[in-house]
Design an enzyme around this catalytic site. Structure first.
Site, PDB file in Angstrom:
ATOM      1  N   GLU A   1      10.875  15.853  14.738  1.00 16.90           N
ATOM      2  CA  GLU A   1      10.368  17.044  13.407  1.00 16.90           C
ATOM      3  C   GLU A   1       9.978  17.783  12.747  1.00 16.90           C
ATOM      4  O   GLU A   1       8.615  17.800  12.594  1.00 16.90           O
ATOM      5  CB  GLU A   1      10.323  14.938  12.924  1.00 16.90           C
ATOM      6  CG  GLU A   1      11.403  15.053  11.254  1.00 16.90           C
ATOM      7  CD  GLU A   1      10.473  13.397  11.273  1.00 16.90           C
ATOM      8  OE1 GLU A   1       9.945  12.327  11.706  1.00 16.90           O
ATOM      9  OE2 GLU A   1      11.650  12.558  10.587  1.00 16.90           O
TER      10      GLU A   1
ATOM     11  N   LYS B   1       0.387  -1.237   0.009  1.00 15.48           N
ATOM     12  CA  LYS B   1       0.086  -0.289  -0.008  1.00 15.48           C
ATOM     13  C   LYS B   1       0.859   1.371   0.117  1.00 15.48           C
ATOM     14  O   LYS B   1       1.429   1.927   1.168  1.00 15.48           O
ATOM     15  CB  LYS B   1      -1.093   0.062   0.998  1.00 15.48           C
ATOM     16  CG  LYS B   1      -1.508   0.844   1.303  1.00 15.48           C
ATOM     17  CD  LYS B   1      -2.506   2.003   2.130  1.00 15.48           C
ATOM     18  CE  LYS B   1      -1.315   2.520   2.864  1.00 15.48           C
ATOM     19  NZ  LYS B   1      -1.589   4.158   1.610  1.00 15.48           N
TER      20      LYS B   1
ATOM     21  N   CYS C   1      13.622  11.157   6.035  1.00 17.39           N
ATOM     22  CA  CYS C   1      14.157  10.424   7.686  1.00 17.39           C
ATOM     23  C   CYS C   1      15.292  10.926   7.969  1.00 17.39           C
ATOM     24  O   CYS C   1      15.066  11.428   9.032  1.00 17.39           O
ATOM     25  CB  CYS C   1      13.517   9.477   7.457  1.00 17.39           C
ATOM     26  SG  CYS C   1      14.496   8.024   6.103  1.00 17.39           S
TER      27      CYS C   1
ATOM     28  N   GLU D   1      10.152   1.865   9.661  1.00 15.08           N
ATOM     29  CA  GLU D   1      11.393   2.939   9.670  1.00 15.08           C
ATOM     30  C   GLU D   1      10.534   4.056   9.925  1.00 15.08           C
ATOM     31  O   GLU D   1       9.209   4.654   8.884  1.00 15.08           O
ATOM     32  CB  GLU D   1      12.004   2.540   8.578  1.00 15.08           C
ATOM     33  CG  GLU D   1      12.824   1.365   8.125  1.00 15.08           C
ATOM     34  CD  GLU D   1      13.605   0.897   8.670  1.00 15.08           C
ATOM     35  OE1 GLU D   1      14.207   1.278   9.653  1.00 15.08           O
ATOM     36  OE2 GLU D   1      14.551   0.085   8.288  1.00 15.08           O
TER      37      GLU D   1
END
Ligand code: NAD
Length: 508
Positions: free
Chosen positions: A401, A194, A302, A268
């Site tokens: 972040e 997906k 990331c 992750e």
């Protein structure tokens, strides 16, 4: 391979209604309309234009896809195929990806707005990933156990876990799929992928290459949609493992859902990585590494080195070099080779970045470069490369972040300071260190708490090398030989050479 280039690709969308192509789901080797007949728009970040419609897969589609994957893994030709044959088919797929890389990259760039140069490199590298795991398929050996029991022979077998769910974010769709699909197929698993609702089309086109490579129908299915589609997939009884890359919030939810079904996961997640520059570093190289670390992909990675720790003795000079270098960056259309900084992928992400810039200013950080949106470029979804100095590591701009082109500069005095500040964070995906001292390099590599440490380089990753996060940055490792372990389960077989079974009621 010459043969690979001659295939009748691209597959193209399912149908065109009005001017817009419509992409369906991919189940059992077929490109189908979703049961609901519902579609959502996919738009280009650069000019904000909708260029295609994507199937909004519901629970019924997900169920068909998982059942198809289950049948392929248990009853179809894939189930009885040798590991060498699986490897051969994967190599064909890798060649097809290489032959069609520029077209796949063009679709990805259209969807996520990343620079054509970066996306092309990433898609070509997907082929390398598949070749690596194709090679591993028949080299991942099991063992004979020197057991303490006399007269028995025990050995292990690596068996595929079964159906795996692969869920990816928008920043590197095919690349992050390959990180999971490579080891999964090498292990003999089947999959339902997906992609992100913002970048679905490349995966549907990729599915056509999977069929063209001769990988049996049902081995890889594709569901498109958002969180609801993902949840239907993760909670499906027949899914054994979830390989996920994305944000912490979705990652935590997926971990909880998977735990309820006793499924395994690889997660992750995000990062807030320190890039640490010592006063003995080669500053010219360090500047390039710091800029690549935070401004590549407009900071939407990331592994962004979003906290720059600079030794105080060189702080001002280094920041000046940085500003001089970044000021020359050309913002613009990501499809043009000369563009160096592209748009922000989604409107929500754009708003988030702008709000963090305001937060940083309110916290007292000093904006020494950028800090503004650029409504004059494309559809206006651009943020200037932004640098804040005077950042304290306790500030939100240093701890959270941003996922955008915003760099926080934090001064430090000693090695101990650098380690303390570098590790004082909830994340642990990566860290960069710039120094010419070997002793310091090794010491920093030992003491920084992150899954990847880059010394005098930044952003290097490879199919050969394990990648993953400490702390809130994730669970498990992808890439390299290690990654295949997440996709197998170990069976131990005991064979007795002694045909006489001991009396169960006798003395031992
Ligand atoms: P996201 O978490 O919003 O979405 C990622 C994927 O998860 C999408 O396909 C989405 O539809 C799906 N999803 C969301 N909620 C779900 C749920 N409840 N159940 C099942 N599926 C669900 O992330 P994003 O905004 O697409 O990507 C940005 C994030 O990804 C950043 O935080 C970034 O750090 C992270 N990221 C991590 C890595 C890494 O390797 N560590 C790489 C790239 C991006």
């Amino acid at each position: 391979m010459a043969q690979a280039t001659q295939l009748p690709l691209p597959r193209g969308p399912l149908a065109t209604h009005g001017d817009l192509p419509h992409y369906g789901v991919h189940i059992d080797g077929e490109h189908r309309a979703p049961v609901s007949k519902k579609y959502f728009a996919t738009t280009q970040p650069y000019d904000g234009k909708t260029w295609a419609m994507i199937a909004d897969a519901g629970a019924e589609d997900v169920n068909s896809a998982v059942q198809s994957a289950w049948r392929a893994g248990n009853e179809g030709p894939w189930a009885s195929m040798s590991a060498s044959e699986r490897g051969r088919l994967m190599r064909k797929l890798a060649d097809l990806v290489a032959a069609n890389a520029s077209w796949l990259a063009d679709i990805e760039r259209r969807d996520n707005g990343k620079l054509v140069t970066e996306v092309s490199g990433q898609v070509k590298y997907v082929a390398d990933y598949l070749h690596y795991y194709a090679g591993l398929a028949d080299k991942f050996e099991s063992s004979v156990i020197p057991t303490d029991k006399k007269g028995v022979f025990a050995y292990t077998k690596h068996e595929p876990k079964g159906v795996v769910a692969i869920i990816t974010p928008w920043n590197s769709p095919l690349s992050l799929t390959a990180w999971k699909l490579g080891p999964a197929l090498a292990a003999g698993c089947t999959a339902v992928v997906k992609p992100s609702e913002f970048t679905s089309a490349s995966m549907i086109e990729f599915a056509a290459l999977i069929e063209a490579a001769g990988i049996p129908p049902g081995v890889v299915n594709v569901m498109t949609g958002g969180a609801k589609t993902g949840e239907a997939l993760v909670t499906h009884d027949k899914v054994a493992h979830v390989g996920f890359t994305g944000g912490g919030e979705a990652g935590r939810k997926i971990y909880e859902m998977a735990a309820r079904g006793l499924k395994t996961v690889t997660l992750e997640l995000g990062g807030k990585s320190p890039n640490i520059v010592f006063d003995d570093a080669d500053q010219e190289q360090a500047v390039k590494g710091v800029v690549a670390g935070i401004f590549a992909a407009s900071g939407q990675t990331c592994i962004a080195g979003s906290r720059l720790l600079v030794q105080r003795s060189i702080h001002d000079a280094f920041v000046k070099r940085l500003i001089d270098f970044v000021s020359t960056a050309k913002l613009g259309d990501p499809g043009l080779e000369e563009t160096q900084i592209g748009p922000i992928a989604t409107p929500a992400q754009f708003d988030k970045i702008m709000s963090y810039i305001e937060i940083a200013k309110k916290e007292g950080a000093k904006c020494v470069l950028g800090g503004k949106a650029r409504p004059d470029i494309g559809a206006g979804r651009f943020v200037e490369p932004t640098i804040f100095t005077g950042v304290d590591n306790a500030m939100r701009i240093a701890q959270e972040e941003v996922f955008g082109p915003v760099l926080s500069v934090i001064p430090f005095d000693t090695e101990e300071d650098a380690i303390r500040i570098g590790n004082d964070i909830a994340f642990g995906l990566a860290a960069g260190v710039w120094t010419t001292s070997l002793k310091r390099s090794l010491m920093m590599a030992d003491r920084l708490k992150a899954g990847t440490i880059w010394i005098n380089n930044y952003r290097s990753t490879s199919f050969t090398s394990p990648f993953g996060g400490y702390k809130q940055s994730g669970v498990g490792r992808e890439s390299g030989i290690e990654a295949i372990r997440d996709y197998v389960q170990t069976k131990c077989v005991w064979i007795s050479a002694d045909l006489e079974v001991a009396n169960p009621f006798g003395r031992r």
